[in-house]
Design a protein around this motif. Sequence first.
Motif, PDB file in Angstrom:
ATOM      1  N   CYS A  37       9.652  -3.032   1.239  1.00  0.00           N
ATOM      2  CA  CYS A  37       8.346  -2.530   0.771  1.00  0.00           C
ATOM      3  C   CYS A  37       8.139  -2.888  -0.704  1.00  0.00           C
ATOM      4  CB  CYS A  37       8.294  -1.017   0.961  1.00  0.00           C
ATOM      5  SG  CYS A  37       6.809  -0.262   0.314  1.00  0.00           S
ATOM      6  N   THR A  38       6.919  -3.350  -1.030  1.00  0.00           N
ATOM      7  CA  THR A  38       6.594  -3.680  -2.419  1.00  0.00           C
ATOM      8  C   THR A  38       5.990  -2.487  -3.164  1.00  0.00           C
ATOM      9  OG1 THR A  38       4.341  -4.332  -1.924  1.00  0.00           O
ATOM     10  CG2 THR A  38       6.022  -6.049  -1.702  1.00  0.00           C
ATOM     11  N   THR A  39       5.851  -1.379  -2.466  1.00  0.00           N
ATOM     12  CA  THR A  39       5.210  -0.157  -2.981  1.00  0.00           C
ATOM     13  C   THR A  39       3.792  -0.412  -3.514  1.00  0.00           C
ATOM     14  OG1 THR A  39       6.177  -0.293  -5.201  1.00  0.00           O
ATOM     15  CG2 THR A  39       7.417   0.945  -3.560  1.00  0.00           C
ATOM     16  N   CYS A  40       3.086  -1.293  -2.840  1.00  0.00           N
ATOM     17  CA  CYS A  40       1.716  -1.598  -3.292  1.00  0.00           C
ATOM     18  C   CYS A  40       0.729  -0.506  -2.894  1.00  0.00           C
ATOM     19  CB  CYS A  40       1.259  -2.926  -2.706  1.00  0.00           C
ATOM     20  SG  CYS A  40       1.088  -2.886  -0.918  1.00  0.00           S
ATOM     21  N   LYS A  41       1.106   0.309  -1.905  1.00  0.00           N
ATOM     22  CA  LYS A  41       0.285   1.429  -1.422  1.00  0.00           C
ATOM     23  C   LYS A  41      -0.952   0.992  -0.633  1.00  0.00           C
ATOM     24  CE  LYS A  41      -1.181   6.009  -3.048  1.00  0.00           C
ATOM     25  NZ  LYS A  41      -0.450   6.823  -2.105  1.00  0.00           N
ATOM     26  N   ALA A  42      -1.041  -0.276  -0.305  1.00  0.00           N
ATOM     27  CA  ALA A  42      -2.218  -0.733   0.448  1.00  0.00           C
ATOM     28  C   ALA A  42      -2.303  -0.038   1.803  1.00  0.00           C
ATOM     29  CB  ALA A  42      -2.143  -2.248   0.650  1.00  0.00           C
TER      30      ALA A  42
ATOM     31  N   CYS B  87      -1.030   9.551  13.747  1.00  0.00           N
ATOM     32  CA  CYS B  87      -1.276   8.099  13.682  1.00  0.00           C
ATOM     33  C   CYS B  87      -2.071   7.642  14.894  1.00  0.00           C
ATOM     34  CB  CYS B  87       0.069   7.372  13.623  1.00  0.00           C
ATOM     35  SG  CYS B  87      -0.090   5.586  13.659  1.00  0.00           S
ATOM     36  N   THR B  88      -3.107   6.855  14.655  1.00  0.00           N
ATOM     37  CA  THR B  88      -3.932   6.342  15.751  1.00  0.00           C
ATOM     38  C   THR B  88      -3.412   5.000  16.257  1.00  0.00           C
ATOM     39  OG1 THR B  88      -5.394   5.096  14.325  1.00  0.00           O
ATOM     40  CG2 THR B  88      -5.945   7.402  14.659  1.00  0.00           C
ATOM     41  N   MET B  89      -2.367   4.511  15.596  1.00  0.00           N
ATOM     42  CA  MET B  89      -1.739   3.228  15.971  1.00  0.00           C
ATOM     43  C   MET B  89      -2.710   2.063  15.842  1.00  0.00           C
ATOM     44  SD  MET B  89      -0.203   5.109  19.123  1.00  0.00           S
ATOM     45  CE  MET B  89       0.445   6.720  18.759  1.00  0.00           C
ATOM     46  N   CYS B  90      -3.668   2.204  14.933  1.00  0.00           N
ATOM     47  CA  CYS B  90      -4.707   1.183  14.808  1.00  0.00           C
ATOM     48  C   CYS B  90      -4.172  -0.102  14.173  1.00  0.00           C
ATOM     49  CB  CYS B  90      -5.857   1.714  13.959  1.00  0.00           C
ATOM     50  SG  CYS B  90      -5.374   2.069  12.252  1.00  0.00           S
ATOM     51  N   GLY B  91      -3.087   0.001  13.397  1.00  0.00           N
ATOM     52  CA  GLY B  91      -2.490  -1.198  12.811  1.00  0.00           C
ATOM     53  C   GLY B  91      -3.191  -1.707  11.567  1.00  0.00           C
ATOM     54  N   ARG B  92      -4.112  -0.911  11.005  1.00  0.00           N
ATOM     55  CA  ARG B  92      -4.748  -1.367   9.766  1.00  0.00           C
ATOM     56  C   ARG B  92      -3.700  -1.517   8.666  1.00  0.00           C
ATOM     57  NH1 ARG B  92      -8.535   0.900  12.499  1.00  0.00           N
ATOM     58  NH2 ARG B  92     -10.658   0.114  12.377  1.00  0.00           N
ATOM     59  N   CYS B  93      -2.746  -0.585   8.646  1.00  0.00           N
ATOM     60  CA  CYS B  93      -1.692  -0.669   7.624  1.00  0.00           C
ATOM     61  C   CYS B  93      -0.896  -1.972   7.797  1.00  0.00           C
ATOM     62  CB  CYS B  93      -0.787   0.551   7.704  1.00  0.00           C
ATOM     63  SG  CYS B  93      -0.146   0.888   9.348  1.00  0.00           S
ATOM     64  N   THR B  94      -0.642  -2.331   9.046  1.00  0.00           N
ATOM     65  CA  THR B  94       0.094  -3.568   9.322  1.00  0.00           C
ATOM     66  C   THR B  94      -0.680  -4.764   8.778  1.00  0.00           C
ATOM     67  OG1 THR B  94       0.811  -2.559  11.393  1.00  0.00           O
ATOM     68  CG2 THR B  94       1.120  -4.932  11.195  1.00  0.00           C
ATOM     69  N   SER B  95      -1.994  -4.731   8.992  1.00  0.00           N
ATOM     70  CA  SER B  95      -2.792  -5.911   8.641  1.00  0.00           C
ATOM     71  C   SER B  95      -2.917  -6.116   7.136  1.00  0.00           C
ATOM     72  CB  SER B  95      -4.184  -5.823   9.277  1.00  0.00           C
ATOM     73  OG  SER B  95      -4.887  -4.744   8.719  1.00  0.00           O
ATOM     74  N   VAL B  96      -2.695  -5.064   6.329  1.00  0.00           N
ATOM     75  CA  VAL B  96      -2.830  -5.245   4.872  1.00  0.00           C
ATOM     76  C   VAL B  96      -1.481  -5.306   4.167  1.00  0.00           C
ATOM     77  CG1 VAL B  96      -5.096  -4.128   4.752  1.00  0.00           C
ATOM     78  CG2 VAL B  96      -3.033  -2.752   4.429  1.00  0.00           C
ATOM     79  N   CYS B  97      -0.398  -5.155   4.907  1.00  0.00           N
ATOM     80  CA  CYS B  97       0.919  -5.058   4.262  1.00  0.00           C
ATOM     81  C   CYS B  97       1.391  -6.442   3.798  1.00  0.00           C
ATOM     82  CB  CYS B  97       1.927  -4.452   5.227  1.00  0.00           C
ATOM     83  SG  CYS B  97       3.594  -4.403   4.553  1.00  0.00           S
ATOM     84  N   PRO B  98       1.572  -6.637   2.489  1.00  0.00           N
ATOM     85  CA  PRO B  98       1.998  -7.952   2.016  1.00  0.00           C
ATOM     86  C   PRO B  98       3.405  -8.303   2.493  1.00  0.00           C
ATOM     87  CG  PRO B  98       2.002  -6.361   0.211  1.00  0.00           C
ATOM     88  CD  PRO B  98       1.382  -5.678   1.385  1.00  0.00           C
ATOM     89  N   ALA B  99       4.245  -7.290   2.661  1.00  0.00           N
ATOM     90  CA  ALA B  99       5.605  -7.573   3.142  1.00  0.00           C
ATOM     91  C   ALA B  99       5.537  -8.120   4.570  1.00  0.00           C
ATOM     92  CB  ALA B  99       6.441  -6.297   3.081  1.00  0.00           C
ATOM     93  N   HIS B 100       4.711  -7.487   5.380  1.00  0.00           N
ATOM     94  CA  HIS B 100       4.579  -7.937   6.775  1.00  0.00           C
ATOM     95  C   HIS B 100       3.961  -9.335   6.822  1.00  0.00           C
ATOM     96  CE1 HIS B 100       4.272  -7.419  11.109  1.00  0.00           C
ATOM     97  NE2 HIS B 100       3.038  -7.886  11.047  1.00  0.00           N
ATOM     98  N   ALA B 101       2.941  -9.538   5.973  1.00  0.00           N
ATOM     99  CA  ALA B 101       2.237 -10.830   5.986  1.00  0.00           C
ATOM    100  C   ALA B 101       3.142 -11.984   5.571  1.00  0.00           C
ATOM    101  CB  ALA B 101       1.018 -10.763   5.062  1.00  0.00           C
ATOM    102  N   THR B 102       4.159 -11.683   4.770  1.00  0.00           N
ATOM    103  CA  THR B 102       5.039 -12.757   4.300  1.00  0.00           C
ATOM    104  C   THR B 102       6.346 -12.813   5.097  1.00  0.00           C
ATOM    105  OG1 THR B 102       5.794 -11.227   2.575  1.00  0.00           O
ATOM    106  CG2 THR B 102       4.137 -12.846   1.942  1.00  0.00           C
TER     107      THR B 102
END
Length: 479
Positions: free
Chosen positions: A411-416, A342-357
């Motif tokens: 997790c919504t299992t959206c796989k984003a 993991c590069t810890m870039c946080g791209r996964c964080t930025s697209v996660c609908p669970a995190h965003a809500t």
Amino acid sequence: MSASTEEVDTESTPTRRRLRPSQLVIGVGIAIGLVTVLSGLAGLVFPHEFDENLVTREVFGGIPAPLKVAFYVVVPLVLVYGSVLFSQRVRNWERGRPDNRSTNASNVKRRARDFRAGVYMKTLLRDPAAGIMHSLIYFSFLILLAVTTILEINHQLPDGLKFLEGGVYQGYSFVADIAGVALIVGCVWALVRRYVQRPYRIRIKTKPEHLAGIVVLLALGVTGFFAEAFRIADTGMPEFERWSVVGYPLAMLFENNASAATWQQVWWVIHVAAFVAFLAILPITMLRHMFTSPLNMWLRDRERPKGAMKPMPNLMETELESFGASTIEDFTWKQLLDLDACTMCGRCTSVCPAHATGKPLDPREIVLKSGEVMAATGDPKVSPPLSIDGDITISANSLFERISTEEVWACTTCKACDEICPVNIEIMDKILDMRRYLSLMESDFPTELGNAYRAMENQGNPWAKEGDEMEPEENRPRI
Ligand code: SF4
Ligand code: SF4
């Protein structure tokens, strides 16, 4: 890769010891260290006169013998030390369950394609600023590593075989200087992004080691130019060195400096110190992803349809007593490699609908926290993927030491997250494995799921419909 894969029937099969990946890493480190030592010894045993009329440069020109000896002692030692540290991380991956990711004729093309897409940073370039910045650092570093290696190879060749002369040398100097500029620009850009612009996904996870990594790379670029400039000034500003498009103009500032030779040695020592620091922190900081991420990209698996869970073993036949993942050893070795890639870039964080809500889930944290448990329970312990607060204690190899069930079920299992990850980390699988454990082994799931699970058990579908109430197969929505 795990111990279980190596079990053999000792009565019928002769015991065949396989080299473990962690041992291979140490072997590679020792081999590179030895080659470096031999390279230094070759210079001592077969000294050769430098012809000042040639269009080339003298390797170690102006560097006193004790400094050369120190170089050929310290660098191999740090290489071996680094390989030992790296192998300790690989030992952690070996704790995982088997997972066949071998490369064969049927998947090599796809793997090469995925790898190319990863190394060309296709996903990174979706955020052009980050992608270009990252590419500047990564590719220039690779080029500089290559030019240094070429210089050393040329240095060891007998006079008749040396190739770094004339136009080749000038082209070589040009490429090296352009790569140096790209490295410096990339590092400065990285500093500005992380400490001035501070986008959300980077701001929430910036630690001191990020600064250390960027500063060491920046120091490599800057000190390299100053060492070069003083070398050119000390050798009388030969015309052919104009192809050093940064080193030469910089050297003009020091043209008549009587201490140019001394300054060259000073900058050379700092340059080598920066390189040694880079080697020393490589295995214990996020810089390790320079190696682990490409490896992870190569091993990407696409055997299952997107979103499909790992198949369960036949419950009537399996001897497994636990399903899903609750400990580090329940993950596969590839899932454990993910944690160090993991590069810890946080791209996964930025697209996660669970995190965003506002749900208690951050996919990057799932990866990092799993990595923390793995690091803290390794033998020996290794540094966590990213430094953590001193008051966090991890006393067992259970993933739930750091990850809460609320996170897992959010997790919504959206796989984003998997889709955006630039280094192909399989995040959703880890979450689903933990869910599988919670559901099957602990009966620990949100109450809303109780009815659906009961219906699946009794009616074979989550809606509790009997067979004749179900829509015909062809009318059911496709997901
Ligand atoms: S899991 Fe992938 S996307 Fe998420 S932080 Fe790590 S490298 Fe970035
Ligand atoms: S799969 Fe789960 S963790 Fe990944 S982005 Fe979707 S909700 Fe977030």
